[in-house]
Design a protein around this motif. Structure first.
Motif, PDB file in Angstrom:
ATOM      1  N   MET A   5       0.841  -1.199   0.000  1.00 52.08           N
ATOM      2  CA  MET A   5       0.000   0.000   0.000  1.00 52.08           C
ATOM      3  C   MET A   5       0.874   1.246   0.000  1.00 52.08           C
ATOM      4  SD  MET A   5      -2.869   1.171   2.812  1.00 52.08           S
ATOM      5  CE  MET A   5      -3.989  -0.160   2.389  1.00 52.08           C
ATOM      6  N   LYS A   6       0.491   2.221  -0.843  1.00 50.18           N
ATOM      7  CA  LYS A   6       1.204   3.492  -0.875  1.00 50.18           C
ATOM      8  C   LYS A   6       0.667   4.383   0.244  1.00 50.18           C
ATOM      9  CE  LYS A   6       3.434   2.697  -4.807  1.00 50.18           C
ATOM     10  NZ  LYS A   6       4.856   2.409  -4.818  1.00 50.18           N
ATOM     11  N   ILE A  20      -1.957   7.853 -10.256  1.00 53.18           N
ATOM     12  CA  ILE A  20      -3.025   7.894  -9.242  1.00 53.18           C
ATOM     13  C   ILE A  20      -4.146   8.830  -9.692  1.00 53.18           C
ATOM     14  CG2 ILE A  20      -3.568   8.618  -6.876  1.00 53.18           C
ATOM     15  CD1 ILE A  20      -0.663   7.821  -6.127  1.00 53.18           C
ATOM     16  N   LEU A  21      -3.775   9.975 -10.236  1.00 53.55           N
ATOM     17  CA  LEU A  21      -4.766  10.936 -10.698  1.00 53.55           C
ATOM     18  C   LEU A  21      -5.612  10.343 -11.830  1.00 53.55           C
ATOM     19  CD1 LEU A  21      -5.846  13.849 -10.525  1.00 53.55           C
ATOM     20  CD2 LEU A  21      -4.136  14.493 -12.221  1.00 53.55           C
ATOM     21  N   MET A  22      -4.967   9.665 -12.780  1.00 52.68           N
ATOM     22  CA  MET A  22      -5.698   9.074 -13.905  1.00 52.68           C
ATOM     23  C   MET A  22      -6.662   7.987 -13.430  1.00 52.68           C
ATOM     24  SD  MET A  22      -4.792  10.570 -16.766  1.00 52.68           S
ATOM     25  CE  MET A  22      -4.912   9.456 -18.158  1.00 52.68           C
ATOM     26  N   LEU A  23      -6.225   7.159 -12.480  1.00 51.72           N
ATOM     27  CA  LEU A  23      -7.092   6.097 -11.946  1.00 51.72           C
ATOM     28  C   LEU A  23      -8.279   6.683 -11.198  1.00 51.72           C
ATOM     29  CD1 LEU A  23      -4.396   3.561 -10.701  1.00 51.72           C
ATOM     30  CD2 LEU A  23      -6.129   3.114 -12.452  1.00 51.72           C
ATOM     31  N   SER A  24      -8.076   7.825 -10.572  1.00 48.06           N
ATOM     32  CA  SER A  24      -9.130   8.432  -9.765  1.00 48.06           C
ATOM     33  C   SER A  24     -10.193   9.123 -10.613  1.00 48.06           C
ATOM     34  CB  SER A  24      -8.531   9.464  -8.800  1.00 48.06           C
ATOM     35  OG  SER A  24      -7.532   8.874  -7.991  1.00 48.06           O
ATOM     36  N   LEU A  25      -9.845   9.518 -11.812  1.00 52.54           N
ATOM     37  CA  LEU A  25     -10.771  10.289 -12.640  1.00 52.54           C
ATOM     38  C   LEU A  25     -11.893   9.460 -13.256  1.00 52.54           C
ATOM     39  CD1 LEU A  25      -8.296  12.657 -14.542  1.00 52.54           C
ATOM     40  CD2 LEU A  25      -9.910  13.279 -12.740  1.00 52.54           C
ATOM     41  N   THR A  54      -2.129  -0.826  -4.030  1.00 53.64           N
ATOM     42  CA  THR A  54      -3.152  -0.115  -3.259  1.00 53.64           C
ATOM     43  C   THR A  54      -2.614   1.224  -2.774  1.00 53.64           C
ATOM     44  OG1 THR A  54      -3.989  -2.246  -2.485  1.00 53.64           O
ATOM     45  CG2 THR A  54      -4.740  -0.277  -1.311  1.00 53.64           C
ATOM     46  N   VAL A  55      -3.439   2.267  -2.890  1.00 52.91           N
ATOM     47  CA  VAL A  55      -3.030   3.609  -2.481  1.00 52.91           C
ATOM     48  C   VAL A  55      -3.944   4.069  -1.359  1.00 52.91           C
ATOM     49  CG1 VAL A  55      -2.607   5.977  -3.221  1.00 52.91           C
ATOM     50  CG2 VAL A  55      -2.273   4.087  -4.843  1.00 52.91           C
TER      51      VAL A  55
END
Length: 340
Positions: A5-6, A20-25, A54-55
Motif C-alpha cells: 500500500m502506498k 493515481i490521478l488518472m485512476l481516480s478520474l 493499493t493507495v
C-alpha cells in the motif's frame, strides 16, 4: 502477495502521481486525457498504473489538494507543439494542420526538408551518392543553398555533374516526384511542399556555386563549361561574389560597414583585390581605416578557407540588406557601372 500500500506521499514519483490521478478520474475522463498524450507518455503512465498497488485514501486526497493548489496558484497552462498539433487534428484536415505546424515550428521543424537540413553534409552525401541523380537533384533543390553546396562538393565529381545537369533542366517539382523522394528517403512528407513556387534553375545553381569553396567552384565550373557553356556563362552572370561588392554605391558600402563584424571584414579583405580594399577603406574614417589595416597586419598569414568563409558571410549580409531595401546592388551592366 498483494502489492504494498502506498502510504507515504513524499515518496511518490511524478509518474506515480500522474497514475493515481488518472485512476481516480474514471474511464471517460482519463481516456480523454490519454488521447492528448504521445505514445511514450501513455506507455510510461500505463506501466506505472499497472505496478501501483493499493493507495491510501489520505494519499489520494493530499494529491488532489496539491494539484488544485498548483493550478490555482500559477493561473497558467503549459502548451507544446505536440499538444497544439493534437488539438488542431481534432478540428482540421491533416494537410491544413501540417501547413500550420510547419509555419510555427520554424527552422527546427519536423518536415522532411527540415530534418535533411540538420543532417551532417558528409552523412547526407554518403547516402545520396547511391541514389539516382534525379533524386539527388530534387533534394538539393529543396534544402538551403549553403548546405546543398557542401553536399555537392562531397559527391563523386562525375556524379555531381550529372546532378547539376538535372537541376538545370528541372521543371517545377510535381507532387508525384516528391512522393517518390519521400519513399526513397523513408521520412515524413508534407503535401504542401508540392505547391512551392518554381525557382529558376540557373539562379538556384548560382546560389549553390556562391557557397562552394574556391577549389570546388572552379572544378565544377570548368567541367560545366565543357558540357554546357551557355549554362555556365549564365550561372557566372547570376553569381554574386565578394568582388561584386563594387556594384554597391558609397552609401550602400557605408551601410554595410555599419552592419558587418569588424574582425570578419578584416579577414575578408586579406584575400580581396586592391579595388575592393580601396572601396572599403575610402568609406571609412582615417582612424578606422588605420585600425583595420593594423588588425589585418596583426593577423599574419591566414587560411584561404577562413577568407572564403568571411567573404561569403559578408556577401550574404549584403544580399539581405539589398532584399530589405537598405542598399542597392546594380545589375552589373555597363550602363549601371558606378562612376566616382
Amino acid at each position: 502477495m498483494a502489492p504494498r500500500m502506498k502510504e507515504d506521499y513524499r515518496s511518490l514519483t511524478g509518474p506515480q502521481k500522474a497514475a493515481i490521478l488518472m485512476l481516480s478520474l474514471g474511464e471517460e475522463q482519463s481516456s480523454r486525457i490519454f488521447a492528448m498524450m504521445d505514445d511514450e507518455e501513455i506507455k510510461e503512465i500505463s506501466q506505472t498504473m499497472a505496478n501501483l498497488g493499493t493507495v491510501n485514501a489520505g494519499v489520494v486526497e493530499r494529491l488532489f489538494v496539491e494539484f488544485a493548489d498548483q493550478i490555482s496558484s500559477t493561473g497558467s497552462l503549459v502548451g507544446s507543439y505536440e499538444s497544439t498539433e493534437r488539438l488542431l487534428m481534432k478540428t482540421l484536415s491533416k494537410d491544413r494542420v501540417d501547413m500550420i505546424m510547419e509555419e510555427i515550428r520554424g527552422p527546427a521543424g519536423r518536415t522532411m526538408w527540415d530534418k535533411l537540413g540538420n543532417v551532417n553534409e558528409t552523412v547526407l552525401a554518403n547516402y545520396l551518392k547511391n541514389e539516382y541523380p534525379q533524386t539527388v537533384a530534387v533534394v538539393l533543390a529543396k534544402i538551403k543553398a549553403d548546405h546543398a553546396a557542401r553536399v555537392l562538393s562531397l559527391l563523386p565529381e562525375n556524379f555531381a555533374m550529372e546532378v547539376i545537369m538535372r537541376m538545370l533542366r528541372m521543371e517545377a517539382v510535381q507532387k508525384e516526384v516528391l512522393d517518390g523522394v519521400e519513399k526513397t528517403l523513408r521520412t515524413e512528407f508534407m503535401s504542401n511542399l508540392a505547391r512551392t513556387a518554381r525557382r529558376d534553375a540557373h539562379e538556384l545553381m548560382a546560389d549553390i556555386f556562391n557557397n562552394l569553396d574556391r577549389n570546388a567552384e572552379n572544378r565544377f565550373m570548368s567541367a560545366l563549361e565543357e558540357r554546357n557553356r551557355e549554362s555556365a556563362e549564365r550561372i557566372k552572370q547570376l553569381m554574386f561574389t565578394f568582388e561584386d561588392l563594387v556594384r554597391i554605391d558609397m552609401a550602400g558600402i557605408q551601410t554595410l560597414l555599419r552592419s558587418v563584424e569588424k574582425d570578419k571584414l578584416g579577414m575578408a579583405l586579406k584575400g580581396a583585390s586592391d579595388t575592393i580594399k580601396e572601396l572599403f577603406f575610402k568609406n571609412m574614417s582615417e582612424r578606422a581605416g588605420k585600425m583595420m589595416r593594423e588588425d589585418m597586419d596583426a593577423m599574419g598569414p591566414v587560411r584561404l578557407r577562413d577568407v572564403d568563409q568571411a567573404q561569403s558571410a559578408i556577401v550574404v549580409l549584403a544580399k539581405e540588406l539589398a532584399a530589405s531595401g537598405q542598399i542597392v546592388i546594380s545589375e552589373g551592366r555597363e550602363e549601371d557601372e558606378l562612376v566616382y
